[in-house]
Design a protein around this motif. Sequence first.
Motif, PDB file in Angstrom:
ATOM      1  N   LEU A   1       6.831   4.408  -6.065  1.00 20.31           N
ATOM      2  CA  LEU A   1       7.538   3.252  -5.521  1.00 20.31           C
ATOM      3  C   LEU A   1       8.853   3.018  -6.259  1.00 20.31           C
ATOM      4  N   ALA A   2       8.801   3.105  -7.593  1.00 20.97           N
ATOM      5  CA  ALA A   2      10.025   2.925  -8.376  1.00 20.97           C
ATOM      6  C   ALA A   2      11.067   3.973  -8.011  1.00 20.97           C
ATOM      7  N   GLY A   3      10.627   5.227  -7.838  1.00 19.06           N
ATOM      8  CA  GLY A   3      11.565   6.282  -7.485  1.00 19.06           C
ATOM      9  C   GLY A   3      12.197   6.061  -6.125  1.00 19.06           C
TER      10      GLY A   3
ATOM     11  N   ASP B   1       8.579   1.752   4.127  1.00 16.73           N
ATOM     12  CA  ASP B   1       8.973   0.586   4.925  1.00 16.73           C
ATOM     13  C   ASP B   1       9.297  -0.602   4.026  1.00 16.73           C
ATOM     14  N   ALA B   2       8.496  -0.810   2.983  1.00 13.80           N
ATOM     15  CA  ALA B   2       8.730  -1.930   2.070  1.00 13.80           C
ATOM     16  C   ALA B   2      10.059  -1.769   1.340  1.00 13.80           C
ATOM     17  N   VAL B   3      10.373  -0.552   0.940  1.00 13.32           N
ATOM     18  CA  VAL B   3      11.639  -0.292   0.252  1.00 13.32           C
ATOM     19  C   VAL B   3      12.819  -0.571   1.184  1.00 13.32           C
ATOM     20  N   ARG B   4      12.725  -0.111   2.424  1.00 11.81           N
ATOM     21  CA  ARG B   4      13.816  -0.367   3.374  1.00 11.81           C
ATOM     22  C   ARG B   4      14.030  -1.872   3.561  1.00 11.81           C
ATOM     23  N   GLU B   5      12.937  -2.637   3.649  1.00  7.05           N
ATOM     24  CA  GLU B   5      13.061  -4.074   3.846  1.00  7.05           C
ATOM     25  C   GLU B   5      13.653  -4.750   2.606  1.00  7.05           C
ATOM     26  N   LEU B   6      13.235  -4.334   1.424  1.00  5.24           N
ATOM     27  CA  LEU B   6      13.783  -4.922   0.196  1.00  5.24           C
ATOM     28  C   LEU B   6      15.279  -4.630   0.080  1.00  5.24           C
ATOM     29  N   VAL B   7      15.665  -3.416   0.367  1.00  3.00           N
ATOM     30  CA  VAL B   7      17.085  -3.050   0.279  1.00  3.00           C
ATOM     31  C   VAL B   7      17.887  -3.813   1.337  1.00  3.00           C
ATOM     32  N   ARG B   8      17.317  -3.939   2.525  1.00  4.34           N
ATOM     33  CA  ARG B   8      18.001  -4.699   3.586  1.00  4.34           C
ATOM     34  C   ARG B   8      18.252  -6.142   3.135  1.00  4.34           C
TER      35      ARG B   8
ATOM     36  N   ASP C   1       0.852  -1.188   0.000  1.00  2.30           N
ATOM     37  CA  ASP C   1       0.000   0.000   0.000  1.00  2.30           C
ATOM     38  C   ASP C   1       0.891   1.243   0.000  1.00  2.30           C
ATOM     39  N   GLU C   2       0.373   2.334  -0.518  1.00  2.00           N
ATOM     40  CA  GLU C   2       1.179   3.541  -0.669  1.00  2.00           C
ATOM     41  C   GLU C   2       1.777   4.005   0.654  1.00  2.00           C
ATOM     42  N   SER C   3       1.021   3.925   1.746  1.00  2.00           N
ATOM     43  CA  SER C   3       1.536   4.394   3.035  1.00  2.00           C
ATOM     44  C   SER C   3       2.668   3.527   3.565  1.00  2.00           C
ATOM     45  N   PHE C   4       2.766   2.280   3.074  1.00  2.00           N
ATOM     46  CA  PHE C   4       3.811   1.372   3.539  1.00  2.00           C
ATOM     47  C   PHE C   4       4.987   1.283   2.573  1.00  2.00           C
TER      48      PHE C   4
END
Length: 366
Positions: free
Chosen positions: A109-111, A69-76, A63-66
Motif C-alpha cells: 500500500l505504501a509503495g 482503488d483506495a490509492v486513486r481516491e486518496l490522490v484524487r 482490503d488488499e484487493s481494493f
Amino acid sequence: MTSTTTHTGTDGRVTVRISDPGELIAAVPHLLSFRPGPSVVLLNHAGAKERRILPVIRADLPDESFEPDAVRELVRRLLRHPGAGVTVVIIGCRPGHRAPPGEVPHKQLAGLLVRALDDVGRPVDHALWVPEIRAGVPWRCYLDDCPPGVLPDDRDTVMAAAMATRGWVTYDSREEMSRLLDPDDPAAIERRQRMLDAAVDRLAEAPAPEAIAAAMGHFGAEESAAHLSVVRAALARAEAGDLDLSDEDVVSLAMALSNLEVRDRCLRTAEPPGEPASNAAERLWLELVRRTPPPERAEPAVLLGYSAYRRGDCVLAGLAFDNALTARPGHRLAELLDLCLDRQIPPAALSRLSHPNGGAPMANTP
C-alpha cells in the motif's frame, strides 16, 4: 537537537515547526482532532517554504484487493489542494494482514501511494508506519531515508500545548467525538419540544401571509431585529464563558435561528477561524445542538459544521452536517456544505459565505 519549535506572530497565532518524523506522527491526533485507529493518513504540505499542513486526509485501511482503488481516491482528494509534498502515515494493520518477517506492514500500500503521488508531481517527504499512536511505540520508515524511532507522548508535545492554548480538544476516538453531539437529556428535549410546538402554533395564528413567510423561515424587519438581539446576547454570554442555557433560552434561540436571515448572518461568527470569539460561538452552537429538539436542531448543527469546517476540523464538520440532515432531511445549506466537504473544497474557499458581498466579516456578532 530540538526538533520542535514554536513561534508566536504579531497576531498572536502560534506556529509549531516539526522536523522529527516521530513528532510528526504524534501530531496526527491533534491535526485530526481524534486518535485514529487503523488508518492511512496523508499530510499535505501546502507551501514550499513554510510546509504548512493542510489538509489532513484520512481513510480506513483498505482490503488488499481494493488498495489500487483506495490509492486513486486518496490522490484524487489530495489534488483538490495545492501542495509541495506529502507525508504518508500508515497506522496499525487491517484485520488478517500479516507482513513477511522483517518487513514493515502494508508495504505494498505504501509503495502504491508513493508511486501514485510521484506520478502527479507530489513527492513524498516521508512514508511512515506505526502500530498505534501511543507514547513509547516504535515507528519505522518505508523509504529507509530516516532511522526508526520511538513516539513521544502526544499529550505532552509542543503541538498538544499549542492546540490546547487555542481551545481545541483532541478526542480518544472518532466515536467519542461523535458523542459530543448527542442530546443532553431526553426528558429535557421532550419538554423543549412542547415549548417549541406552542411557539410555532402562536406563529400559525398570525395573518396568513405572515404565517406562511414564518413557516418558510422569513420574518419581517421587527421580528428579525428581535431575533438578532437574542442571538447577540447569547454570543456575548458565550464569549464570557457562560453556556448555562435555560429551556427558555434554548427555545428563543431555536426560534431566532429558524429565521433564515438571522441563521445566515450567524455564519459570520466563524470569522476569523480559531480565534477566541469564533471559538466561543462554536461552543454555543454545540450546546444548542445538544439541547435543541429536531427539526430546529438543524440550524445550530449547520452553524457548528460551518465553523468547524472553516477552521479545518473536517471530521467535526461532517458529524455536524450529518446531524443537521438527520434533524431536517433535505436541509439545503447542510446538503451544500456536506457536498463541499465531500469534494474537499478548501476551508478558505467558504469564506464568501461569511461575507458574501466581499466586505470584511463582522468581528464576533452576526
